[in-house]
Motif scaffolding. Structure first.
Motif, PDB file in Angstrom:
ATOM      1  N   MET A   1       0.855  -1.083   0.101  1.00 37.45           N
ATOM      2  CA  MET A   1      -0.014   0.078   0.007  1.00 37.45           C
ATOM      3  C   MET A   1       0.858   1.428   0.051  1.00 37.45           C
ATOM      4  N   GLU A   2       0.447   2.209  -0.707  1.00 45.57           N
ATOM      5  CA  GLU A   2       1.313   3.483  -0.757  1.00 45.57           C
ATOM      6  C   GLU A   2       0.580   4.405  -0.057  1.00 45.57           C
ATOM      7  N   LYS A   3       1.315   5.329   0.737  1.00 40.75           N
ATOM      8  CA  LYS A   3       0.623   6.198   1.729  1.00 40.75           C
ATOM      9  C   LYS A   3       1.615   7.513   1.719  1.00 40.75           C
ATOM     10  N   LYS A   4       2.054   8.076   0.405  1.00 35.83           N
ATOM     11  CA  LYS A   4       3.126   9.136   0.506  1.00 35.83           C
ATOM     12  C   LYS A   4       2.603  10.164   1.253  1.00 35.83           C
ATOM     13  N   ALA A   5       3.530  10.869   1.932  1.00 43.74           N
ATOM     14  CA  ALA A   5       3.415  11.962   2.637  1.00 43.74           C
ATOM     15  C   ALA A   5       3.077  13.299   1.937  1.00 43.74           C
ATOM     16  N   LEU A   6       2.018  13.850   2.402  1.00 38.77           N
ATOM     17  CA  LEU A   6       1.406  15.266   2.136  1.00 38.77           C
ATOM     18  C   LEU A   6       2.540  16.408   2.513  1.00 38.77           C
ATOM     19  N   THR A   7       3.356  16.731   1.927  1.00 42.95           N
ATOM     20  CA  THR A   7       4.541  17.761   2.449  1.00 42.95           C
ATOM     21  C   THR A   7       4.207  19.268   2.121  1.00 42.95           C
ATOM     22  N   GLN A   8       4.477  20.039   2.981  1.00 42.86           N
ATOM     23  CA  GLN A   8       4.394  21.647   2.675  1.00 42.86           C
ATOM     24  C   GLN A   8       5.588  22.033   1.826  1.00 42.86           C
ATOM     25  N   ALA A   9       6.878  21.148   1.695  1.00 46.13           N
ATOM     26  CA  ALA A   9       7.739  21.427   0.993  1.00 46.13           C
ATOM     27  C   ALA A   9       8.319  20.340   0.059  1.00 46.13           C
ATOM     28  N   PRO A  10       9.270  20.427  -0.821  1.00 45.81           N
ATOM     29  CA  PRO A  10       9.384  19.256  -1.467  1.00 45.81           C
ATOM     30  C   PRO A  10      10.568  18.342  -0.808  1.00 45.81           C
ATOM     31  N   ILE A  11      10.350  17.067  -0.718  1.00 46.77           N
ATOM     32  CA  ILE A  11      11.324  16.261  -0.261  1.00 46.77           C
ATOM     33  C   ILE A  11      11.417  14.829  -0.975  1.00 46.77           C
ATOM     34  N   HIS A  12      12.614  14.267  -0.771  1.00 48.28           N
ATOM     35  CA  HIS A  12      12.875  12.976  -1.636  1.00 48.28           C
ATOM     36  C   HIS A  12      11.917  11.943  -1.452  1.00 48.28           C
ATOM     37  N   ASP A  13      11.491  11.321  -2.817  1.00 47.84           N
ATOM     38  CA  ASP A  13      10.416  10.411  -2.514  1.00 47.84           C
ATOM     39  C   ASP A  13      10.584   9.179  -1.625  1.00 47.84           C
ATOM     40  N   LEU A  14      12.042   8.811  -1.297  1.00 50.06           N
ATOM     41  CA  LEU A  14      12.110   7.841  -0.423  1.00 50.06           C
ATOM     42  C   LEU A  14      11.475   8.395   0.737  1.00 50.06           C
ATOM     43  N   ILE A  15      11.642   9.346   1.278  1.00 50.68           N
ATOM     44  CA  ILE A  15      11.275   9.764   2.623  1.00 50.68           C
ATOM     45  C   ILE A  15      10.060  10.226   2.548  1.00 50.68           C
ATOM     46  N   ALA A  16       9.304  10.442   1.551  1.00 50.13           N
ATOM     47  CA  ALA A  16       7.935  10.817   1.512  1.00 50.13           C
ATOM     48  C   ALA A  16       6.989   9.390   1.440  1.00 50.13           C
ATOM     49  N   ASP A  17       7.668   8.275   0.917  1.00 46.09           N
ATOM     50  CA  ASP A  17       7.285   6.872   0.795  1.00 46.09           C
ATOM     51  C   ASP A  17       7.307   6.153   1.949  1.00 46.09           C
ATOM     52  N   ARG A  18       8.333   6.429   2.995  1.00 49.60           N
ATOM     53  CA  ARG A  18       8.494   5.631   4.283  1.00 49.60           C
ATOM     54  C   ARG A  18       7.270   5.852   5.185  1.00 49.60           C
ATOM     55  N   TRP A  19       6.567   4.931   5.479  1.00 51.17           N
ATOM     56  CA  TRP A  19       5.673   4.998   6.672  1.00 51.17           C
ATOM     57  C   TRP A  19       5.819   3.630   7.228  1.00 51.17           C
ATOM     58  N   SER A  20       4.984   3.442   8.451  1.00 53.58           N
ATOM     59  CA  SER A  20       4.975   2.386   9.359  1.00 53.58           C
ATOM     60  C   SER A  20       3.737   1.450   9.501  1.00 53.58           C
ATOM     61  N   PRO A  21       3.568   0.529   8.313  1.00 50.63           N
ATOM     62  CA  PRO A  21       2.373  -0.177   8.193  1.00 50.63           C
ATOM     63  C   PRO A  21       2.290  -1.323   9.451  1.00 50.63           C
ATOM     64  N   ARG A  22       1.131  -1.875   9.510  1.00 49.24           N
ATOM     65  CA  ARG A  22       0.779  -2.923  10.396  1.00 49.24           C
ATOM     66  C   ARG A  22       0.281  -4.067   9.648  1.00 49.24           C
ATOM     67  N   SER A  23       0.266  -3.989   8.324  1.00 49.56           N
ATOM     68  CA  SER A  23      -0.254  -4.924   7.499  1.00 49.56           C
ATOM     69  C   SER A  23       0.917  -5.585   6.553  1.00 49.56           C
ATOM     70  N   PHE A  24       1.241  -6.753   7.166  1.00 52.95           N
ATOM     71  CA  PHE A  24       2.459  -7.631   6.303  1.00 52.95           C
ATOM     72  C   PHE A  24       2.054  -8.763   5.665  1.00 52.95           C
ATOM     73  N   ASP A  25       2.492  -9.212   4.608  1.00 47.14           N
ATOM     74  CA  ASP A  25       2.200 -10.465   4.022  1.00 47.14           C
ATOM     75  C   ASP A  25       2.667 -11.793   4.683  1.00 47.14           C
ATOM     76  N   PRO A  26       1.941 -12.446   5.477  1.00 49.47           N
ATOM     77  CA  PRO A  26       2.397 -13.445   6.359  1.00 49.47           C
ATOM     78  C   PRO A  26       3.100 -14.563   5.762  1.00 49.47           C
ATOM     79  N   GLU A  27       3.244 -14.826   4.473  1.00 56.16           N
ATOM     80  CA  GLU A  27       3.848 -15.630   3.734  1.00 56.16           C
ATOM     81  C   GLU A  27       5.285 -15.324   3.472  1.00 56.16           C
ATOM     82  N   PHE A  28       5.853 -14.054   3.441  1.00 54.79           N
ATOM     83  CA  PHE A  28       7.001 -13.541   2.951  1.00 54.79           C
ATOM     84  C   PHE A  28       8.123 -13.793   3.990  1.00 54.79           C
ATOM     85  N   ILE A  29       9.179 -14.171   3.529  1.00 54.45           N
ATOM     86  CA  ILE A  29      10.368 -14.372   4.258  1.00 54.45           C
ATOM     87  C   ILE A  29      11.443 -13.749   3.618  1.00 54.45           C
TER      88      ILE A  29
END
Length: 193
Positions: free
Chosen positions: A1-29
């Motif tokens: 899931m993508e939840k890009k930050a809504l920023t007031q000034a431009p920032i790098h996409d890597l920072i804007a894209d980082r967030w802390s989800p709680r929903s992970f693929d349980p089969e992924f290793i």
């Protein structure tokens, strides 16, 4: 899931894209190469005097027994979603400098920088990281056999995030909620506090 930050000034996409989800693929290793990339990112974080006081203790879901023991160190509410992560990382930092055994007042700061590097590296790899404070430090210390001169600050869950439509019903509201931050003008000032 993508939840890009809504920023007031431009920032790098890597920072804007980082967030802390709680929903992970349980089969992924996670594979060894991915784990090494995460740790390499931590290795290159800045630190006072180049001390690199951090030490990360990793628990992979590929070893279900020890992963379950690490999971049991978490609060019940964190266990509920972290059980689906691929990796749990106990973050620790040495309180003393190696070169003179004096107290390192920047050790926690340095560990934070290294931990953020892990989170950003995870984002760059299409993974997600969620840092937690809800856990028993005593249980984590005992399980990971962390020496007394190391402080334990957090646990990071890493995995492949799920889209909202794949997320368990009980997590959908929190996962779908808008990201929220203080307004920019409230987090800094010029020339005086």
């Amino acid at each position: 899931m993508e939840k890009k930050a809504l920023t007031q000034a431009p920032i790098h996409d890597l920072i804007a894209d980082r967030w802390s989800p709680r929903s992970f693929d349980p089969e992924f290793i996670l594979g060894d190469e991915e784990v090494h990339s995460l740790m390499e990112a931590a290795r290159w974080a800045p630190s006072c005097r180049g001390e690199q006081p951090w030490k990360f203790v990793l628990f992979s879901k590929s070893d279900a027994t020890i992963f379950s023991q690490a999971l049991n160190c978490l609060s019940i509410s964190n266990q509920d979603w972290a059980m689906d992560a691929a990796l749990l990382i106990i973050t620790t930092t040495n309180r003393y400098y190696r070169h003179n055994d004096q107290e390192n007042g920047y050790a926690h700061y340095d560990l934070g920088a290294a931990s953020e590097n892990i989170c950003l590296q995870a984002t760059s790899m299409g993974l997600a990281a969620h840092q937690m404070g809800g856990f028993s430090k005593d249980d984590a210390r005992e399980l990971a056999q962390v020496p007394e001169n190391y402080d334990i600050l957090s646990v990071i869950a890493i995995g492949r995030p799920l889209d909202l439509d794949q997320t368990r019903e009980e997590l959908k509201e929190r996962e779908g909620a808008a990201r929220n931050r203080l307004p920019l003008e409230e987090i800094y000032s010029v020339n005086k506090f």
